[in-house]
Design an enzyme around this catalytic site. Structure first.
Site, PDB file in Angstrom:
ATOM      1  CG  HIS A  72      -2.247  -1.354   5.757  1.00 27.82           C
ATOM      2  ND1 HIS A  72      -1.390  -2.434   5.847  1.00 27.82           N
ATOM      3  CD2 HIS A  72      -2.601  -1.262   4.448  1.00 27.82           C
ATOM      4  CE1 HIS A  72      -1.242  -2.976   4.642  1.00 27.82           C
ATOM      5  NE2 HIS A  72      -1.960  -2.278   3.785  1.00 27.82           N
ATOM      6  CB  CYS A 107       2.271  -3.184   5.702  1.00 22.94           C
ATOM      7  SG  CYS A 107       1.828  -2.487   7.299  1.00 22.94           S
ATOM      8  CG  ASP A 112      -2.427  -2.543   0.333  1.00 22.21           C
ATOM      9  OD1 ASP A 112      -1.741  -2.912   1.306  1.00 22.21           O
ATOM     10  OD2 ASP A 112      -3.630  -2.236   0.428  1.00 22.21           O
ATOM     11  CG  ASN A 154       2.188  -7.726   6.319  1.00 22.75           C
ATOM     12  OD1 ASN A 154       2.918  -8.018   7.264  1.00 22.75           O
ATOM     13  ND2 ASN A 154       1.450  -6.639   6.289  1.00 22.75           N
TER      14      ASN A 154
END
Length: 1095
Positions: A450, A203, A467, A198
């Site tokens: 997020h 993201c 993630d 990131n």
């Protein structure tokens, strides 16, 4: 964020979430003064998760600074909640989760938990305040939570419902998880996949890229796009994407995306801004589609993602039908008002009736009743569904996130109900049965959050969560059901609490779904092999990997080596006058040698003799020293003992300049005979001084290095004049002047040297620099910009190339100017005006640059508001080289004496509003503004009276009098409202009342305002029913629309029993004089509507 809290410190910012250290709060079990809480644990299906309710009676009457709940057990561990009702050193309620038996646990204990803490709103559960955190609890940090959980004033406001009947309800949800060592977690080892790094706020992009990567057909098409070895990833989207996919496929660690974002044309600021995922997906596919044209993979994007639908309008009473075919790459489905994907598709193809005032205008048949709708001709093999989680709320005048529950199936059948979504032209032989491939999730609110993705790459039962850098295995429930959104019920664990179950909104939910058609999944989830990847890409990335491995090895062995940098006369000649003016050399531009720490200086001489062709016996090394005045000069030669010492042992600061990165810097002195034959350096005595010389030419404004040699300390500068003339190519008797270059920070100091004083008396020492030039006679001083070397140094020290940009085009450089940091404000605008060919520099207005946002500052530089250019380029601690300019129609000093106001004028007869931009002197009164406005607008009558007021958040903020100064009007709340006073108000009686009327609706028991407020005259004795009729007439609202209004609410008192509208009279709202300032209008009337006003 969650950060540690030191004991008894001042209150931090409101949004900080703080830890209470174990030693500050927990001294063993501490029963509360009044045990009024009842506790019950309700274990969820997952035995490591539990919800807990703590009802605190007599909340405000309790003594003591902190209170603990009873213990409750989750995951086999004891927990409790800790609260500070009056705050932990602040004006906020503080609340933490605590390990109840931490003092009894063995050394080295730890446990990892995800938890949320909430203060329940007992009037409206939707208004409950909940905060979430994760923490690894241990002996040092046995409690974790939020120092600024919620403002104390909100808690104490009984009307808000957080404390009812002196009872506060605390909710805690705790999930004890297996402890992940995230620092050492290996995604590739645990899952076979790697994540993406990131860059700050990328993201959302990472989740999309992982989804596209795990569609093998797409990845194969990207690999087959033609790229060459001469392309650079940062300048080619195809090559950057190929490189990224290759690294995801073969790397053992998370992959960076900087090359890809650079190929998009993004700068670092863009990487810290969240963009729209749907737009990014479309732009990326469009770019790739264009690059694929004329190649073997032309049309690959269309084959994957393109579907078609048909828009139609069909007349009911005549034989006419209009159709239009359109393509789509994704479908945006409504979430609000829809329970699942099928409901959204039903809404998508719903038929709209065009009748009444909305009839269809047919070219052949005129106005006709008709049906309007849309049906699908074909669906693509890969169906991308964008869920409309974010919508514009016209009532709130803002974007909102839709967190409603929205279900999506593992298998999606778009042929259901006999193909009701398909058009008659659709190919019914194609089975439109889809299986879910990816779920992209947004966690957070409309202002940020997020993004991550749940993907099953091979369509097996195993899901993976991508993630950012971390990839983990997940089950189907986590990927589907937990991403539906909506509300989650928290059943009360207190059997004595007889209230309805509490619910809280889940802010993590799916916003994009990717389905793959069952009949095409073998083609889409295809195999890839090395032949699919171009050879130059593999070679390039192999080299990149080898370089990384080399650097990794070099880093691992760095402790065995030291960096050696040796400066020579040739380096000084090359640098001085080009990019070095002060001191002697920039070591960042000197070649570095990696020398083993155990090698001696004499051994280094041998190696350098091979490198430079200088015999060992002709070399002498000098060490560099940083002086107290921040200059950096050779200070003394190495002695024989040091030359036999290992270079890694030269650690004494006075011996060698040894930096933190083990870099050793030396100066190599060597001498030649006249026939350029190297000779042994002469023996240096205490009488000998090594000086360095620079020559300055004021005509060419050029400084250069001319060499070094020894002088005697007892000697005089006059002794070396002839030699310096020979070096410079001057006549031997040329009159020259000498300067000592002393320092350049914080100011330049270059002082003349007395030619008949000895070097020793002038404090000239080893490593000093002498600058010289032809003597510039007083009558020739004006011939040169910088006649002396000291003035030239001042110029170099302060020169600054500034890039100027037009304020309207803040991304584009317009021109550059070389200026001095010492230039005054007037100097700078004069230079800019000259560049623009403008005769009046005072019409130039400048704006500073913000290096953090890469945008102009919000405030302009005032006329002579800063002293020097250096002040203009300074933004906090950052220096920049950009200024923005604009050309004004009047001089800036005159403009700053004026105030520019946006004015909205309303006519009393037709209520039409016109907008005007008006400039007036700040000291003038509003009376002059009104007089000027009269010439610009159409008045209802010649003797019109005016009212001036400001509106903020749809409410009247302030009423101005004509005698107020123009400067007293705020320009932060929109235009100044100026309206004609209606005729009825001019004839108002002494007991008539002028009130404010606002539009509002109820939202979660709170008034939300919208629309335009206005003044309204209530006559003496007038009943509310008549008031409503006149308000309806004033607003020109049709009867059926006005009936939707819930009520007109005079804000004057609370009535237990409703009062009939025919009995509510003026006495209820007051009887003071209707004329006066804002303070004379304390009463308001609120017009409530179930829909936003249309005016």
């Amino acid at each position: 964020m969650v950060v540690p809290r030191a004991p008894e410190l001042p209150q931090p910012d409101q949004d900080e979430e703080m830890l209470v250290p174990h030693q500050d709060v927990v001294e063993g079990p501490q029963p509360m003064e009044e045990s009024a809480s009842t506790v019950e644990n309700q274990l969820m299906p997952d035995p490591s998760t539990s919800r807990f309710t703590w009802s605190i009676e007599n909340f405000f009457k309790r003594n003591g600074r902190k209170h603990y709940s009873d213990d409750f057990v989750v995951g086999g561990y004891k927990w409790r909640v800790l609260v500070f009702p009056r705050g932990n050193n602040g004006d906020h309620l503080s609340m933490y989760l605590d390990v109840a038996d931490s003092h009894l646990l063995p050394p080295g204990w730890s446990r990892y938990a995800q938890f949320s803490l909430a203060v329940v709103n007992q009037l409206d559960s939707k208004m409950s305040i909940r905060k979430e955190a994760t923490h690894q609890f241990n002996a040092r940090e046995s409690d974790w939570g939020f120092t600024s959980f919620m403002p104390s004033m909100d808690l104490c406001d009984l009307s808000k419902g957080y404390v009812v009947n002196d009872k506060c309800i605390i909710e805690a949800e705790v999930a004890v998880r297996k402890i992940f060592d995230f620092w050492n977690y290996d995604s590739k080892k645990m899952t076979g996949y790697v994540g993406l790094k990131n860059q700050g706020a990328t993201c959302y992009m990472n989740s999309l890229l992982q989804t596209l990567y795990h569609i093998p057909y797409f990845r194969k098409a990207v690999y087959h796009m033609p790229t060459t070895e001469n392309d650079t990833p940062s300048g080619s989207i195809p090559l950057a994407l190929q490189s990224l996919f290759y690294k995801l496929q073969h790397s053992d660690n998370s992959v960076a995306t900087k090359e890809l974002t650079k190929s998009f044309g993004w700068d670092s600021y863009d990487s810290f801004m969240q963009h729209d995922v749907q737009e990014l997906n479309r732009v990326l596919c469009e770019k790739l589609e264009n690059k694929m044209k004329g190649t073997t993979v032309e049309g690959a994007i269309q084959k994957l993602f393109e579907g078609h639908h048909m828009n139609y309008i069909e007349c009911i009473n005549v034989d006419y039908k209009s159709t239009r075919k359109e393509s789509f790459y994704d479908l945006a489905l409504d979430v609000k008002g829809c329970s699942d994907v099928y409901a959204s598709f039903d809404k998508y193809v719903a038929v709209e009736r065009l009748e009444g005032d909305n009839k269809y205008q047919s070219e052949e048949h005129g106005l006709q009743d008709a049906k309007k709708g849309m049906l699908f001709i074909d669906f693509p093999p890969v169906l991308q569904l964008q869920l409309k989680r974010f919508e514009y709320d016209f009532v709130r005048d803002a974007m909102v996130k839709i967190n409603d529950r929205y279900e999506f199936p593992l298998q999606l059948d778009l042929d259901k109900d006999d193909g009701k979504y398909l058009s008659p032209e659709a190919d019914r032989s194609v089975r439109n049965l889809y299986t879910l491939h990816s779920v992209l999730v947004h966690s957070g609110g409309v202002n940020g959050g997020h993004y991550y993705a749940f993907i099953r790459p091979t369509l097996s039962d195993q899901w993976y969560k991508f993630d950012d850098e971390r990839v983990t295995k997940e089950d189907m429930k986590r990927a589907l059901e937990e991403q539906y959104g909506g509300e989650e019920e928290l059943p009360h664990t207190n059997p004595g609490l007889n209230t309805t179950p509490l619910r809280f909104t889940k802010h993590s939910n799916a916003y994009m779904l990717v389905y793959i058609r069952e009949s095409d999944k073998e083609k889409i989830i295809c195999d890839l092999d090395e032949e699919d990847i171009s050879e130059h890409l593999k070679v390039s990335l192999r080299k990149e990997q080898e370089e990384k491995e080399y650097k990794k090895k070099e880093k691992a062995e760095a402790h065995m080596f030291t960096a050696l940098k040796v400066a020579r006369d040739s380096d000084l000649k090359e640098q001085i006058g080009r990019h070095v003016y002060f001191d002697l050399v920039d070591f960042d531009k000197i070649n570095s040698y990696c020398a083993p720490k155990d090698i001696s200086v004499n051994d280094i001489k041998v190696e350098l003799s091979k490198e430079f062709g200088i015999p060992v016996e002709s070399q002498r090394f000098w060490v560099w020293a940083k002086r107290q005045n921040s200059t950096y000069r050779p200070s003394r030669p190495l002695n024989m003992q040091e030359e036999n010492t290992a270079i890694g042992m030269l650690k004494v600061a006075t011996t060698v300049s040894k930096l933190q990165n083990s870099e050793v810097r030396l100066f190599l002195e060597f001498h030649f005979r006249q026939e350029n034959q190297p000779i042994v350096p002469p023996v240096k005595t205490e009488e000998d001084i090594l000086l360095f010389f620079k020559l300055y030419d004021p005509e060419k404004e050029y400084l250069r290095y001319v060499g070094n040699f020894f002088v005697k300390a007892s000697g005089k500068p006059s002794d070396i004049v002839e030699r310096l003339n020979v070096i410079a190519g001057f006549p031997s008797d040329e009159d020259i002047e000498l300067y000592e270059e002393v320092k350049f920070e914080p100011i330049v100091m270059c002082e003349p040297i007395e030619s008949n004083a000895s070097f020793h008396s002038s404090q000239i020492d080893d490593g000093d620099i002498i600058c010289y030039q032809k003597r510039c006679l007083p009558d020739k001083m004006d011939q040169y910009r910088y006649p002396t070397v000291s003035s030239f140094f001042e110029y170099v020290r302060n020169k600054q190339v500034v890039r100027f940009r037009l304020l309207e085009k803040p991304k584009e450089d317009d021109f550059s100017l070389e200026l001095s940091k010492c230039f005054t404000y007037d100097d700078v605008v004069e230079k800019v005006a000259h560049q623009l060919g403008l005769d009046e520099p005072s019409k130039i207005r400048l704006t500073q640059h913000n290096p953090f946002s890469h945008q102009p500052n919000t405030h302009h530089i005032k006329y002579r508001g800063v002293n020097y250019l250096s002040d203009m380029l300074q933004h906090h601690t950052q220096m920049c080289d950009i200024l923005y300019y604009e050309t004004l129609d009047i001089p800036l000093p005159e403009l700053e004496g004026l105030k520019t106001l946006r004015v909205a004028f309303q006519n009393a007869t037709n209520y039409e509003v016109s907008f005007h931009i008006m400039r007036s002197p700040k000291s003038n009164t509003l009376f002059y503004l009104i007089e000027e406005l009269k010439s610009k607008v159409e008045l209802s009558c010649n003797d019109a009276e005016f009212r001036l007021f400001e509106v903020y958040l749809h409410k009247i903020r302030k009423v101005h009098q004509p005698g107020d100064t123009i400067d007293s009007v705020s320009d932060q709340y929109g235009p100044l409202r100026i309206e004609e006073v209606p005729e009825e108000e001019k004839n108002a009686g002494p007991r008539d009342r002028l009130v404010h009327v606002y539009h509002f609706f109820k939202d979660n028991h709170l008034n939300q305002y919208f629309g335009e407020p206005f003044f309204f005259l209530i006559r003496d004795g007038e009943v509310l029913a008549d008031i409503k009729v006149r308000i309806q007439k004033r607003l020109k609202i049709p009867d059926e629309q006005f009936l939707k209004s819930d009520r007109i609410s005079p804000r004057f008192r609370c009535c237990i029993e409703p009062i009939p509208e025919t009995e509510i009279r003026l006495w209820a709202v007051g009887t003071s004089s209707w004329i006066g300032a804002y303070s004379h209008y304390p009463k308001k009337v609120f017009l409530s509507q179930s829909e936003p006003s249309f005016f």
